[in-house]
Motif scaffolding. Structure first.
Motif, PDB file in Angstrom:
ATOM      1  N   PHE A   1      -5.976  -2.769  10.387  1.00 16.31           N
ATOM      2  CA  PHE A   1      -4.519  -2.828  10.550  1.00 16.31           C
ATOM      3  C   PHE A   1      -3.930  -1.432  10.412  1.00 16.31           C
ATOM      4  CE2 PHE A   1      -5.245  -3.685   6.048  1.00 16.31           C
ATOM      5  CZ  PHE A   1      -4.304  -2.909   5.391  1.00 16.31           C
ATOM      6  N   THR A   2      -2.743  -1.279  10.945  1.00 13.57           N
ATOM      7  CA  THR A   2      -2.006  -0.022  10.820  1.00 13.57           C
ATOM      8  C   THR A   2      -0.702  -0.278  10.083  1.00 13.57           C
ATOM      9  OG1 THR A   2      -0.936  -0.330  12.971  1.00 13.57           O
ATOM     10  CG2 THR A   2      -2.951   0.992  12.932  1.00 13.57           C
ATOM     11  N   VAL A   3      -0.269   0.733   9.351  1.00 12.22           N
ATOM     12  CA  VAL A   3       1.020   0.687   8.659  1.00 12.22           C
ATOM     13  C   VAL A   3       1.824   1.886   9.136  1.00 12.22           C
ATOM     14  CG1 VAL A   3       2.229   0.734   6.448  1.00 12.22           C
ATOM     15  CG2 VAL A   3       0.027  -0.430   6.631  1.00 12.22           C
ATOM     16  N   ARG A   4       3.045   1.636   9.593  1.00 10.86           N
ATOM     17  CA  ARG A   4       3.963   2.672  10.034  1.00 10.86           C
ATOM     18  C   ARG A   4       4.965   2.935   8.909  1.00 10.86           C
ATOM     19  NH1 ARG A   4       6.478   0.098  14.188  1.00 10.86           N
ATOM     20  NH2 ARG A   4       8.352  -0.182  12.961  1.00 10.86           N
ATOM     21  N   TRP A   5       4.859   4.112   8.292  1.00  8.81           N
ATOM     22  CA  TRP A   5       5.708   4.455   7.146  1.00  8.81           C
ATOM     23  C   TRP A   5       7.043   5.025   7.631  1.00  8.81           C
ATOM     24  CZ3 TRP A   5       3.024   2.266   3.535  1.00  8.81           C
ATOM     25  CH2 TRP A   5       1.645   2.340   3.530  1.00  8.81           C
ATOM     26  N   ASP A   6       7.711   4.351   8.549  1.00  9.31           N
ATOM     27  CA  ASP A   6       8.863   4.917   9.229  1.00  9.31           C
ATOM     28  C   ASP A   6      10.126   5.045   8.390  1.00  9.31           C
ATOM     29  OD1 ASP A   6       9.087   2.160   9.143  1.00  9.31           O
ATOM     30  OD2 ASP A   6       9.999   2.001  11.123  1.00  9.31           O
ATOM     31  N   LYS A   7      10.228   4.370   7.287  1.00 10.66           N
ATOM     32  CA  LYS A   7      11.463   4.419   6.503  1.00 10.66           C
ATOM     33  C   LYS A   7      11.530   5.590   5.538  1.00 10.66           C
ATOM     34  CE  LYS A   7      12.223  -0.499   6.813  1.00 10.66           C
ATOM     35  NZ  LYS A   7      12.290  -1.765   6.120  1.00 10.66           N
ATOM     36  N   PHE A   8      10.382   6.184   5.182  1.00 10.46           N
ATOM     37  CA  PHE A   8      10.408   7.265   4.209  1.00 10.46           C
ATOM     38  C   PHE A   8       9.429   8.383   4.514  1.00 10.46           C
ATOM     39  CE2 PHE A   8       7.493   4.062   2.730  1.00 10.46           C
ATOM     40  CZ  PHE A   8       6.389   4.782   2.303  1.00 10.46           C
ATOM     41  N   SER A   9       8.684   8.284   5.616  1.00  5.17           N
ATOM     42  CA  SER A   9       7.700   9.304   5.936  1.00  5.17           C
ATOM     43  C   SER A   9       7.426   9.279   7.433  1.00  5.17           C
ATOM     44  CB  SER A   9       6.398   9.031   5.170  1.00  5.17           C
ATOM     45  OG  SER A   9       5.391   9.917   5.576  1.00  5.17           O
ATOM     46  N   ASN A  10       7.066  10.423   7.995  1.00  7.12           N
ATOM     47  CA  ASN A  10       6.697  10.494   9.405  1.00  7.12           C
ATOM     48  C   ASN A  10       5.176  10.432   9.503  1.00  7.12           C
ATOM     49  OD1 ASN A  10       6.716  10.749  12.128  1.00  7.12           O
ATOM     50  ND2 ASN A  10       7.467  12.839  12.179  1.00  7.12           N
ATOM     51  N   ALA A  11       4.606   9.317   9.082  1.00  9.88           N
ATOM     52  CA  ALA A  11       3.154   9.171   9.039  1.00  9.88           C
ATOM     53  C   ALA A  11       2.769   7.733   9.379  1.00  9.88           C
ATOM     54  CB  ALA A  11       2.623   9.529   7.646  1.00  9.88           C
ATOM     55  N   THR A  12       1.525   7.562   9.767  1.00 10.01           N
ATOM     56  CA  THR A  12       0.935   6.263  10.063  1.00 10.01           C
ATOM     57  C   THR A  12      -0.436   6.214   9.412  1.00 10.01           C
ATOM     58  OG1 THR A  12       2.064   6.187  12.187  1.00 10.01           O
ATOM     59  CG2 THR A  12       0.220   4.683  11.905  1.00 10.01           C
ATOM     60  N   THR A  13      -0.811   5.060   8.875  1.00  9.71           N
ATOM     61  CA  THR A  13      -2.135   4.911   8.278  1.00  9.71           C
ATOM     62  C   THR A  13      -2.879   3.783   8.977  1.00  9.71           C
ATOM     63  OG1 THR A  13      -1.313   5.662   6.138  1.00  9.71           O
ATOM     64  CG2 THR A  13      -3.407   4.488   6.132  1.00  9.71           C
ATOM     65  N   ALA A  14      -4.158   4.033   9.257  1.00  9.21           N
ATOM     66  CA  ALA A  14      -5.044   3.016   9.818  1.00  9.21           C
ATOM     67  C   ALA A  14      -6.043   2.616   8.734  1.00  9.21           C
ATOM     68  CB  ALA A  14      -5.777   3.561  11.034  1.00  9.21           C
ATOM     69  N   PHE A  15      -6.148   1.329   8.503  1.00  9.72           N
ATOM     70  CA  PHE A  15      -7.083   0.766   7.532  1.00  9.72           C
ATOM     71  C   PHE A  15      -8.123  -0.056   8.279  1.00  9.72           C
ATOM     72  CE2 PHE A  15      -3.132   1.266   5.247  1.00  9.72           C
ATOM     73  CZ  PHE A  15      -3.467   1.537   3.938  1.00  9.72           C
ATOM     74  N   THR A  16      -9.348  -0.059   7.793  1.00  8.20           N
ATOM     75  CA  THR A  16     -10.370  -0.963   8.300  1.00  8.20           C
ATOM     76  C   THR A  16     -11.190  -1.451   7.114  1.00  8.20           C
ATOM     77  OG1 THR A  16     -12.155  -1.257   9.907  1.00  8.20           O
ATOM     78  CG2 THR A  16     -12.026   0.875   8.812  1.00  8.20           C
ATOM     79  N   GLY A  17     -11.649  -2.682   7.178  1.00 11.34           N
ATOM     80  CA  GLY A  17     -12.380  -3.198   6.029  1.00 11.34           C
ATOM     81  C   GLY A  17     -13.020  -4.542   6.275  1.00 11.34           C
ATOM     82  N   GLN A  18     -13.417  -5.141   5.181  1.00  8.43           N
ATOM     83  CA  GLN A  18     -14.068  -6.445   5.220  1.00  8.43           C
ATOM     84  C   GLN A  18     -13.612  -7.261   4.022  1.00  8.43           C
ATOM     85  OE1 GLN A  18     -18.340  -6.263   5.585  1.00  8.43           O
ATOM     86  NE2 GLN A  18     -18.537  -8.453   5.908  1.00  8.43           N
ATOM     87  N   CYS A  19     -13.555  -8.554   4.201  1.00  3.94           N
ATOM     88  CA  CYS A  19     -13.180  -9.486   3.146  1.00  3.94           C
ATOM     89  C   CYS A  19     -14.455 -10.112   2.576  1.00  3.94           C
ATOM     90  CB  CYS A  19     -12.278 -10.567   3.724  1.00  3.94           C
ATOM     91  SG  CYS A  19     -11.579 -11.669   2.496  1.00  3.94           S
ATOM     92  N   PHE A  20     -14.514 -10.223   1.246  1.00  7.44           N
ATOM     93  CA  PHE A  20     -15.658 -10.833   0.572  1.00  7.44           C
ATOM     94  C   PHE A  20     -15.162 -11.896  -0.402  1.00  7.44           C
ATOM     95  CE2 PHE A  20     -17.063  -6.548   1.641  1.00  7.44           C
ATOM     96  CZ  PHE A  20     -18.310  -6.786   2.188  1.00  7.44           C
ATOM     97  N   VAL A  21     -16.001 -12.874  -0.674  1.00  8.41           N
ATOM     98  CA  VAL A  21     -15.698 -13.897  -1.673  1.00  8.41           C
ATOM     99  C   VAL A  21     -16.873 -13.934  -2.640  1.00  8.41           C
ATOM    100  CG1 VAL A  21     -15.192 -16.324  -2.102  1.00  8.41           C
ATOM    101  CG2 VAL A  21     -14.408 -15.258   0.014  1.00  8.41           C
ATOM    102  N   ASP A  22     -16.567 -13.775  -3.950  1.00 10.42           N
ATOM    103  CA  ASP A  22     -17.655 -13.800  -4.934  1.00 10.42           C
ATOM    104  C   ASP A  22     -18.022 -15.250  -5.275  1.00 10.42           C
ATOM    105  OD1 ASP A  22     -15.839 -14.745  -6.864  1.00 10.42           O
ATOM    106  OD2 ASP A  22     -15.695 -12.815  -7.884  1.00 10.42           O
ATOM    107  N   ARG A  23     -19.006 -15.408  -6.131  1.00  9.19           N
ATOM    108  CA  ARG A  23     -19.496 -16.750  -6.479  1.00  9.19           C
ATOM    109  C   ARG A  23     -18.445 -17.603  -7.166  1.00  9.19           C
ATOM    110  NH1 ARG A  23     -25.715 -15.556  -8.295  1.00  9.19           N
ATOM    111  NH2 ARG A  23     -26.244 -14.541  -6.344  1.00  9.19           N
TER     112      ARG A  23
END
Length: 113
Positions: free
Chosen positions: A64-86
């Motif tokens: 997913f991407t986050v556009r920090w348009d309200k307080f910064s002129n930057a964008t962040t891209a995240f990538t990951g995986q979801c896990f479930v423990d026992r």
């Protein structure tokens, strides 16, 4: 099963809320960061992403991407995986790249964190 939709909190006390994940894996939501480039007050920023449809025996990956348009002129891209423990606890693991706008090609070297 790992459900991305819902409210998530990270180690920096930032909050992410993901609306329902559509059948095609697309999702959107809001991100409230507690960490800012300027040290100023954080505000809620929009996020958009996609989840790879989970296959048998494998936890889903997402980006997913986050556009920090309200307080910064930057964008962040995240990538990951979801896990479930026992015990049934869901955990998201991610890596991210933040791109801040710079004024020239010569400054490009310092724009990505």
């Amino acid at each position: 099963q790992c459900q991305l939709s819902g409210l998530w909190r990270n180690e920096q006390d930032s909050l992410m809320e993901i609306s329902a994940v559509r059948d095609n894996g697309d999702f959107q939501g809001k991100y409230l960061t507690r960490v800012t480039l300027t040290g100023g007050c954080a505000q809620t920023s929009p996020l958009k992403g996609a989840q790879q449809q989970p296959s048998e025996g494998v936890w889903p990956t997402f980006a997913f991407t986050v556009r920090w348009d309200k307080f910064s002129n930057a964008t962040t891209a995240f990538t990951g995986q979801c896990f479930v423990d026992r015990g049934g606890k869901e955990t998201l693991t991610t890596v991210w790249l933040l791109r801040e706008a710079v004024g020239s090609l010569e400054e490009d070297w310092k724009a990505t964190r």
